[in-house]
Design a protein around this motif. Structure first.
Motif, short mmCIF file in Angstrom:
data_model
loop_
_atom_site.label_atom_id
_atom_site.label_comp_id
_atom_site.label_asym_id
_atom_site.label_seq_id
_atom_site.Cartn_x
_atom_site.Cartn_y
_atom_site.Cartn_z
N THR A 196 -12.20 30.91 46.54
CA THR A 196 -11.88 29.79 45.66
C THR A 196 -12.23 30.25 44.25
O THR A 196 -13.25 30.91 44.05
N ALA A 197 -11.38 29.91 43.27
CA ALA A 197 -11.65 30.37 41.91
C ALA A 197 -11.65 29.21 40.93
O ALA A 197 -10.77 28.34 40.97
N LEU A 198 -12.64 29.21 40.06
CA LEU A 198 -12.68 28.24 38.97
C LEU A 198 -12.85 29.02 37.67
O LEU A 198 -13.81 29.77 37.52
N SER A 199 -11.89 28.86 36.78
CA SER A 199 -11.91 29.63 35.54
C SER A 199 -11.88 28.69 34.35
O SER A 199 -11.36 27.59 34.44
N ILE A 200 -12.43 29.16 33.24
CA ILE A 200 -12.26 28.44 31.99
C ILE A 200 -11.68 29.40 30.97
O ILE A 200 -12.04 30.57 30.93
N THR A 201 -10.73 28.92 30.23
CA THR A 201 -10.08 29.81 29.25
C THR A 201 -9.37 29.03 28.16
O THR A 201 -9.03 27.86 28.32
N HIS A 202 -9.19 29.69 27.02
CA HIS A 202 -8.31 29.20 25.95
C HIS A 202 -6.93 29.80 26.10
O HIS A 202 -6.00 29.39 25.43
N ASP A 203 -6.85 30.87 26.89
CA ASP A 203 -5.68 31.73 26.89
C ASP A 203 -4.63 31.17 27.86
O ASP A 203 -4.78 31.27 29.08
N MET A 204 -3.59 30.55 27.30
CA MET A 204 -2.61 29.89 28.15
C MET A 204 -1.81 30.87 29.01
O MET A 204 -1.41 30.55 30.12
N ALA A 205 -1.59 32.09 28.47
CA ALA A 205 -0.87 33.09 29.28
C ALA A 205 -1.68 33.39 30.54
O ALA A 205 -1.13 33.50 31.64
N SER A 206 -2.98 33.50 30.36
CA SER A 206 -3.86 33.76 31.49
C SER A 206 -3.87 32.57 32.46
O SER A 206 -3.75 32.72 33.67
N ALA A 207 -3.99 31.37 31.90
CA ALA A 207 -4.00 30.16 32.75
C ALA A 207 -2.72 30.08 33.59
O ALA A 207 -2.76 29.81 34.79
N ARG A 208 -1.59 30.35 32.95
CA ARG A 208 -0.32 30.26 33.67
C ARG A 208 -0.25 31.26 34.82
O ARG A 208 0.37 31.01 35.84
N LYS A 209 -0.89 32.39 34.61
CA LYS A 209 -0.81 33.45 35.61
C LYS A 209 -1.79 33.23 36.77
O LYS A 209 -1.45 33.47 37.93
N ILE A 210 -2.99 32.81 36.46
CA ILE A 210 -4.00 32.79 37.54
C ILE A 210 -4.19 31.42 38.19
O ILE A 210 -4.80 31.33 39.24
N ALA A 211 -3.65 30.36 37.57
CA ALA A 211 -3.94 29.02 38.10
C ALA A 211 -2.95 28.57 39.16
O ALA A 211 -1.76 28.81 39.06
N ASP A 212 -3.48 27.92 40.20
CA ASP A 212 -2.63 27.08 41.04
C ASP A 212 -2.52 25.72 40.36
O ASP A 212 -1.47 25.11 40.31
N ARG A 213 -3.67 25.28 39.85
CA ARG A 213 -3.74 23.99 39.17
C ARG A 213 -4.48 24.15 37.86
O ARG A 213 -5.41 24.96 37.76
N VAL A 214 -4.04 23.38 36.86
CA VAL A 214 -4.68 23.40 35.55
C VAL A 214 -5.31 22.03 35.31
O VAL A 214 -4.72 21.01 35.69
N ALA A 215 -6.50 22.02 34.71
CA ALA A 215 -7.16 20.77 34.37
C ALA A 215 -7.57 20.84 32.92
O ALA A 215 -8.14 21.83 32.47
N MET A 216 -7.26 19.78 32.18
CA MET A 216 -7.60 19.80 30.76
C MET A 216 -8.82 18.94 30.46
O MET A 216 -8.86 17.76 30.80
N LEU A 217 -9.81 19.58 29.83
CA LEU A 217 -11.05 18.91 29.47
C LEU A 217 -10.94 18.41 28.03
O LEU A 217 -10.65 19.19 27.12
N TYR A 218 -11.16 17.13 27.85
CA TYR A 218 -11.12 16.55 26.50
C TYR A 218 -12.00 15.32 26.49
O TYR A 218 -11.94 14.52 27.42
N ASP A 219 -12.80 15.18 25.45
CA ASP A 219 -13.65 14.00 25.32
C ASP A 219 -14.57 13.82 26.53
O ASP A 219 -14.84 12.69 26.95
N GLY A 220 -15.01 14.92 27.09
CA GLY A 220 -15.99 14.85 28.17
C GLY A 220 -15.43 14.59 29.54
O GLY A 220 -16.18 14.44 30.51
N ARG A 221 -14.10 14.49 29.64
CA ARG A 221 -13.48 14.22 30.95
C ARG A 221 -12.28 15.12 31.18
O ARG A 221 -11.73 15.68 30.24
N ILE A 222 -11.85 15.16 32.44
CA ILE A 222 -10.58 15.82 32.74
C ILE A 222 -9.49 14.78 32.51
O ILE A 222 -9.38 13.80 33.25
#
Ligand SMILES: Nc1ncnc2c1ncn2[C@@H]1O[C@H](COP(=O)(O)OP(=O)(O)OP(=O)(O)O)[C@@H](O)[C@H]1O
Ligand SMILES: [Mg+2]
Length: 258
Positions: A196-222
């Motif tokens: 199981t993998a949990l990653s954090i990144t700014h890099d959208m190219a990376s997110a698109r490549k490695i994610a099954d699912r993307v979650a956006m953190l903003y204002d302390g919540r997803i």
């Protein structure tokens, strides 16, 4: 049974003084799923990761690993669950005083109590998996390029064959081609392990490549989570602004404009 997420976070809160960082965060990561958390600088991505790793105590909320809440566990029990984890730190965090192979073998020798010759053999095998040969295994991390250091960090993260791997900004500081190589290796290595993998990144190219699912953190919540294929039609203005890198939009960066 397989419906039970590997990681289940509910109503997580963390503040530093008057600064609220996590404000009721919920997140699930399924077994063998790869979730990437995106969010602006200072949004709390590293704090979230540190809470899961037990390096920061949240103020309230639960973090379940395999159905068991790990918040506030005593040290000995925490160390036991940490053995399920592999981690690729931002910046690599390799020991310059140890040769590459020993960096990779570190967890095997320390927490798995493997003998040095056997640990070295496993380290060489993991280094080969990320495209590094025996010659490199004898060098000091300081003698390697940034991309090679990331490979070594990845080899170290997978060496203990963890059930869960955390990636903190795995491509930061790499050129686009080396980033892509690392992304491919992350996908390959986590799939081979069934991790199981949990990653954090700014890099959208990376997110698109490695994610099954993307979650956006903003204002302390997803504020949005969904399959990576849906990210361009999330219908969420914050997500749109972030993935398109626009200065104008609902997300206000804390930059003084005068
Ligand atoms: N130990 C701490 N003490 C006080 N404030 C902290 C601490 N750790 C983090 N913060 C604050 O929490 C907020 C979130 O920080 P965090 O490091 O999680 O951001 P981030 O999303 O990882 O940002 P970046 O993308 O720049 O790494 C910031 O305002 C930071 O100043
Ligand atoms: Mg961070």
């Amino acid at each position: 049974m397989t419906d039970q997420p590997k990681i289940r976070i509910r109503d997580l809160h963390k503040r530093f003084g008057s600064k609220v960082v996590l404000d009721g965060l919920d997140l699930d990561v399924g077994v063998a799923e790869s979730v990437v958390v995106i969010g602006g600088s200072g949004s709390g991505k590293s704090v979230l990761l540190k809470c899961i790793l037990g390096l920061i105590d949240p103020d309230s909320g639960t973090i379940e690993i395999d159905g068991r809440n790990v918040v506030g566990l005593p040290r000995a029990e925490r160390e036991a669950y940490m053995r399920k984890f592999g981690m690729l730190f931002q910046g690599g965090a390799l020991f310059d005083s140890l040769p590459v192979w020993e960096n990779v073998a570190f967890g095997l020798i320390q927490s798995k109590r493997m003998g040095r010759p056997e640990a070295r053999a496993v380290a060489l095998e993991k280094l080969a998996q990320v495209g590094l040969n025996e010659e490199v295994s004898l060098l000091s991390p300081a003698e390697l390029s940034g991309g090679m250091q990331k490979r070594v960090s990845l080899a170290r993260a997978i060496a203990i064959e963890p059930e869960i791997i955390f990636f903190d900004e795995p491509t930061t500081g790499l050129d686009p081609i080396m980033s892509d190589v690392i992304n491919d290796l992350i996908v390959k290595c986590t799939r081979e392990l069934g991790a199981t993998a949990l990653s954090i990144t700014h890099d959208m190219a990376s997110a698109r490549k490695i994610a099954d699912r993307v979650a956006m953190l903003y204002d302390g919540r997803i504020i949005w989570a969904g399959p990576v294929a849906d990210i361009d039609r999330s219908g969420n203005a914050h997500v749109d602004q972030f993935i398109n890198g626009r200065a104008e939009g609902p997300i206000q960066m804390a930059v003084r404009r005068s």
